[in-house]
Each structure stands twice: as structure tokens, then as C-alpha cells.
Design a protein around this motif. Sequence first.
Motif, PDB file in Angstrom:
ATOM      1  N   GLU A   1       0.838  -1.203   0.000  1.00  0.00           N
ATOM      2  CA  GLU A   1       0.000   0.000   0.000  1.00  0.00           C
ATOM      3  C   GLU A   1       0.874   1.255   0.000  1.00  0.00           C
ATOM      4  O   GLU A   1       0.633   2.199  -0.763  1.00  0.00           O
TER       5      GLU A   1
ATOM      6  N   GLY B   1       2.238   2.067  -3.277  1.00  0.00           N
ATOM      7  CA  GLY B   1       1.260   2.427  -4.297  1.00  0.00           C
ATOM      8  C   GLY B   1       0.853   1.274  -5.199  1.00  0.00           C
ATOM      9  O   GLY B   1       0.351   1.491  -6.301  1.00  0.00           O
TER      10      GLY B   1
ATOM     11  N   TYR C   1      -8.826  -5.127  -0.431  1.00  0.00           N
ATOM     12  CA  TYR C   1      -7.556  -4.750  -1.063  1.00  0.00           C
ATOM     13  C   TYR C   1      -7.683  -5.007  -2.559  1.00  0.00           C
ATOM     14  O   TYR C   1      -8.240  -6.020  -2.977  1.00  0.00           O
TER      15      TYR C   1
ATOM     16  N   VAL D   1      -1.067  -1.494  -3.921  1.00  0.00           N
ATOM     17  CA  VAL D   1      -2.336  -2.028  -3.426  1.00  0.00           C
ATOM     18  C   VAL D   1      -3.123  -0.873  -2.808  1.00  0.00           C
ATOM     19  O   VAL D   1      -2.565  -0.050  -2.098  1.00  0.00           O
ATOM     20  N   SER D   2      -4.406  -0.835  -3.121  1.00  0.00           N
ATOM     21  CA  SER D   2      -5.269   0.150  -2.465  1.00  0.00           C
ATOM     22  C   SER D   2      -6.099  -0.569  -1.405  1.00  0.00           C
ATOM     23  O   SER D   2      -6.473  -1.729  -1.575  1.00  0.00           O
TER      24      SER D   2
ATOM     25  N   THR E   1      -9.510  -0.279   0.882  1.00  0.00           N
ATOM     26  CA  THR E   1     -10.797   0.396   1.007  1.00  0.00           C
ATOM     27  C   THR E   1     -11.532  -0.139   2.225  1.00  0.00           C
ATOM     28  O   THR E   1     -11.732  -1.346   2.348  1.00  0.00           O
TER      29      THR E   1
ATOM     30  N   LEU F   1      -5.587  -4.180  -6.566  1.00  0.00           N
ATOM     31  CA  LEU F   1      -4.385  -3.711  -7.250  1.00  0.00           C
ATOM     32  C   LEU F   1      -4.617  -2.323  -7.819  1.00  0.00           C
ATOM     33  O   LEU F   1      -5.702  -2.011  -8.294  1.00  0.00           O
ATOM     34  N   THR F   2      -3.584  -1.509  -7.774  1.00  0.00           N
ATOM     35  CA  THR F   2      -3.619  -0.201  -8.428  1.00  0.00           C
ATOM     36  C   THR F   2      -3.259  -0.420  -9.907  1.00  0.00           C
ATOM     37  O   THR F   2      -2.800  -1.509 -10.275  1.00  0.00           O
ATOM     38  N   PRO F   3      -3.454   0.588 -10.751  1.00  0.00           N
ATOM     39  CA  PRO F   3      -3.055   0.432 -12.163  1.00  0.00           C
ATOM     40  C   PRO F   3      -1.585   0.035 -12.333  1.00  0.00           C
ATOM     41  O   PRO F   3      -1.262  -0.790 -13.194  1.00  0.00           O
TER      42      PRO F   3
ATOM     43  N   GLU G   1      -1.398  -3.618 -11.623  1.00  0.00           N
ATOM     44  CA  GLU G   1      -1.996  -4.403 -12.710  1.00  0.00           C
ATOM     45  C   GLU G   1      -1.001  -4.579 -13.849  1.00  0.00           C
ATOM     46  O   GLU G   1      -0.895  -5.661 -14.440  1.00  0.00           O
TER      47      GLU G   1
END
Length: 131
Positions: free
Chosen positions: A57, A60, A76, A62-63, A65, A78-80, A83
Motif C-alpha cells: 500500500e 502504491g 484490497y 495495493v489500495s 478500502t 491492485l492499483t493500475p 496491474e
Amino acid sequence: MNAHACPVREVLDRVAGKWSVQILVAAAQGPVRFTELERGIEGISRRMLTLTLRQLERDGLVSRTVHPTVPPKVEYALTPAAEELYETLLRLTDWAERHRVYIAESRRRTTPPTIPSWWAPSCSVRGGCER
């Protein structure tokens, strides 16, 4: 070693870690809960999962929420950037699968033969060796 090598090495060490890769693969199909990760990643402790998720996280990748429910639901994803990394991991996995036999055969060819135990020198604590 050039000046750019250290940051690149740091990133590669982080994303290529045993637990990081498994978390990224597990989260690649969409948002996933902590307990799903814990059950799905064999051998990971709760503490190591927590620490690795925090690192991912912070990096940057893993996000996290938190849904306002009782009890709170945390997911959790994946962020772009992660990905894109996942696609790279898939290519690397494909390469490893295609070349695993070649690598195993190469290891067999280049591994020196073992020395029979009766031939190995016997060394004492005082530093003397005899055959």
C-alpha cells in the motif's frame, strides 16, 4: 554500479518478494478481503500478511478500502501500476514454465559430482586433516 541502481534494486526486491508476488496474484482478480488472502496464501502468517500489505500500500501497488459497515469490511485491490506489474509477472511465469526443463537439465550437467564420504578428508578441531 550507477546511481540509479539502488532505487531500482529496492523496488525489485520489494515486488519480487515471496509474499508480495503471491498477494499481487491473489488480488489480481478483483478486490479481496484480508481473510481471503490469509486463507489463499499457504504458509503466510497473519503478521507477515499485514506487514506486506502495508508495504504494498505504501508503495502504491495495493489500495485499501474500508467500507462503513459493522464490523468494517476492508478490501484490497491492485492499483493500475500493480496491474501492469501483474501482466509482467504472468509473462515471467510463462517464461519459467517454458524453460524449467532446460534449466533443470543445465543444472544436472553443471553440478559437480559428489565426493564419496570415504574420500573426503577428516579434519580435527586442531586443524589437522588426514585422508
